[in-house]
Motif scaffolding. Sequence first.
Motif, PDB file in Angstrom:
ATOM      1  N   VAL A 139       0.835  -1.204   0.000  1.00 28.10           N
ATOM      2  CA  VAL A 139       0.000   0.000   0.000  1.00 28.10           C
ATOM      3  C   VAL A 139       0.872   1.257   0.000  1.00 28.10           C
ATOM      4  O   VAL A 139       0.591   2.233  -0.698  1.00 28.10           O
ATOM      5  CB  VAL A 139      -0.939   0.014   1.226  1.00 28.10           C
ATOM      6  CG1 VAL A 139      -1.597   1.371   1.400  1.00 28.10           C
ATOM      7  CG2 VAL A 139      -2.009  -1.047   1.088  1.00 28.10           C
ATOM      8  N   SER A 140       1.960   1.195   0.762  1.00 25.33           N
ATOM      9  CA  SER A 140       2.818   2.383   0.838  1.00 25.33           C
ATOM     10  C   SER A 140       3.735   2.485  -0.390  1.00 25.33           C
ATOM     11  O   SER A 140       4.597   3.350  -0.455  1.00 25.33           O
ATOM     12  CB  SER A 140       3.643   2.342   2.118  1.00 25.33           C
ATOM     13  OG  SER A 140       4.470   1.194   2.084  1.00 25.33           O
ATOM     14  N   GLU A 141       3.574   1.564  -1.326  1.00 20.37           N
ATOM     15  CA  GLU A 141       4.315   1.533  -2.589  1.00 20.37           C
ATOM     16  C   GLU A 141       5.815   1.363  -2.374  1.00 20.37           C
ATOM     17  O   GLU A 141       6.610   1.720  -3.243  1.00 20.37           O
ATOM     18  CB  GLU A 141       3.992   2.795  -3.420  1.00 20.37           C
ATOM     19  CG  GLU A 141       2.494   2.891  -3.715  1.00 20.37           C
ATOM     20  CD  GLU A 141       2.135   3.888  -4.808  1.00 20.37           C
ATOM     21  OE1 GLU A 141       2.797   4.929  -4.849  1.00 20.37           O
ATOM     22  OE2 GLU A 141       1.229   3.587  -5.599  1.00 20.37           O
ATOM     23  N   SER A 142       6.185   0.803  -1.239  1.00 22.32           N
ATOM     24  CA  SER A 142       7.609   0.542  -0.992  1.00 22.32           C
ATOM     25  C   SER A 142       8.127  -0.542  -1.925  1.00 22.32           C
ATOM     26  O   SER A 142       9.323  -0.653  -2.168  1.00 22.32           O
ATOM     27  CB  SER A 142       7.839   0.088   0.440  1.00 22.32           C
ATOM     28  OG  SER A 142       7.227   0.963   1.327  1.00 22.32           O
ATOM     29  N   LEU A 143       7.232  -1.379  -2.410  1.00 19.78           N
ATOM     30  CA  LEU A 143       7.659  -2.471  -3.297  1.00 19.78           C
ATOM     31  C   LEU A 143       7.357  -2.126  -4.756  1.00 19.78           C
ATOM     32  O   LEU A 143       7.313  -2.997  -5.607  1.00 19.78           O
ATOM     33  CB  LEU A 143       6.948  -3.774  -2.901  1.00 19.78           C
ATOM     34  CG  LEU A 143       7.190  -4.268  -1.479  1.00 19.78           C
ATOM     35  CD1 LEU A 143       6.438  -5.559  -1.225  1.00 19.78           C
ATOM     36  CD2 LEU A 143       8.677  -4.471  -1.220  1.00 19.78           C
ATOM     37  N   GLY A 144       7.089  -0.900  -5.022  1.00 21.04           N
ATOM     38  CA  GLY A 144       6.787  -0.491  -6.403  1.00 21.04           C
ATOM     39  C   GLY A 144       5.440   0.190  -6.471  1.00 21.04           C
ATOM     40  O   GLY A 144       4.623   0.085  -5.539  1.00 21.04           O
TER      41      GLY A 144
END
Length: 340
Positions: A139-144
């Motif tokens: 959700v936090s887009e840390s993985l893309g």
Amino acid sequence: MESKSVKLAPEMLVPRLGEHLLQKGIINEANLQRALAYQQESALAGEAPLLGQALIQLNLIDKETLDQAVTELIIQLRSALQSANRNLEQRVRERTAELNEALTRLSELNQMKANFISNISHELRTPLTHVKGYLELLVSESLGEVNAEQKHALTVSQRATARLEGMIEDLIMFSLASRGELSMKFSGVDVRRLVSLLVKSAEGKAAERGVTLTASLKDNLPFVRADSEKLSWALGQLIDNGIKFTESGGSVTVAVQEKGENLIQISVADSGVGIPKERIEEMFEPFHQLDGSSTRHYGGTGLGLSLVRQIIEAHGSLLDVKSAEGKGSTFQFPLLIARE
Ligand SMILES: Nc1ncnc2c1ncn2[C@@H]1O[C@H](COP(=O)(O)OP(=O)(O)O)[C@@H](O)[C@H]1O
Ligand SMILES: [Mg+2]
């Protein structure tokens, strides 16, 4: 009139004297019948001789033989009585042992159930922590980067994991309580802050259901003496119920106010479906829901309230419920103000 006190002759205590005398060959059948007929005639005349007396009056037996026969019968009866008593005692002992065994077995099963629930809920929590963690990263887009649609899917998944987590916490609380391990850690608790946080975290759910959730909190409320974690859990349950059992357009209000010099009153009021008076006690039974039908309209395990009450009582308080069917319910309880 002369009042006669009735003295119990041993013979009166002995049933079946006639049979005994026949068996022993002391009288014969014909004589017995004679004596019985004589007894009846005398009864009609207002007297009521016992069989032994009738036999004596008719000279069919002498007093000594009769006494001996009666004594024999009494001895027989007494030993029969003693052995019946012994049997009875033996049976009571056996039954008591059986019941004790059943009780032990039952508490073992209960313990097993509590252990099972405890183990299972702890085991469930571990993988769930991973799922939650990765969802958070996504959700936090840390993985893309994720697109809007994916984000929506992730938010739904997050909400579902939050629910799952809530249920697991309920089970852990239940297993603690049923093992008598609901130990309390009291401290001074900022109830204003605690309620604000709870209301904040339930806002999403309330909004989703079209229910207005408000906190009515005065400034400068004193701290209360409570187990912060358990109080928070219990209030969370009450708020959750309030939202769950209120139709869209309704409201839930959590209020905290001072009550007298020593108490703080906490209440959760909803404008929901309400509870029939005669069913209020029922809803506190563990795993019990008022809508027990298979097509249950509302989710949940039916565990919340039974534990809420235990927790509030462990605070030395009492949970009060006021409700009117179709109009709503108020759950409230006082807590002691903390004084250092
Ligand atoms: N605020 C409320 N309004 C109406 N009914 C309620 C309310 N709170 C509890 N109940 C009734 O009591 C039952 C038990 O509540 P609870 O123990 O919290 O279990 P659950 O929320 O899992 O159903 C509910 O299923 C519901 O029937
Ligand atoms: Mg509940």
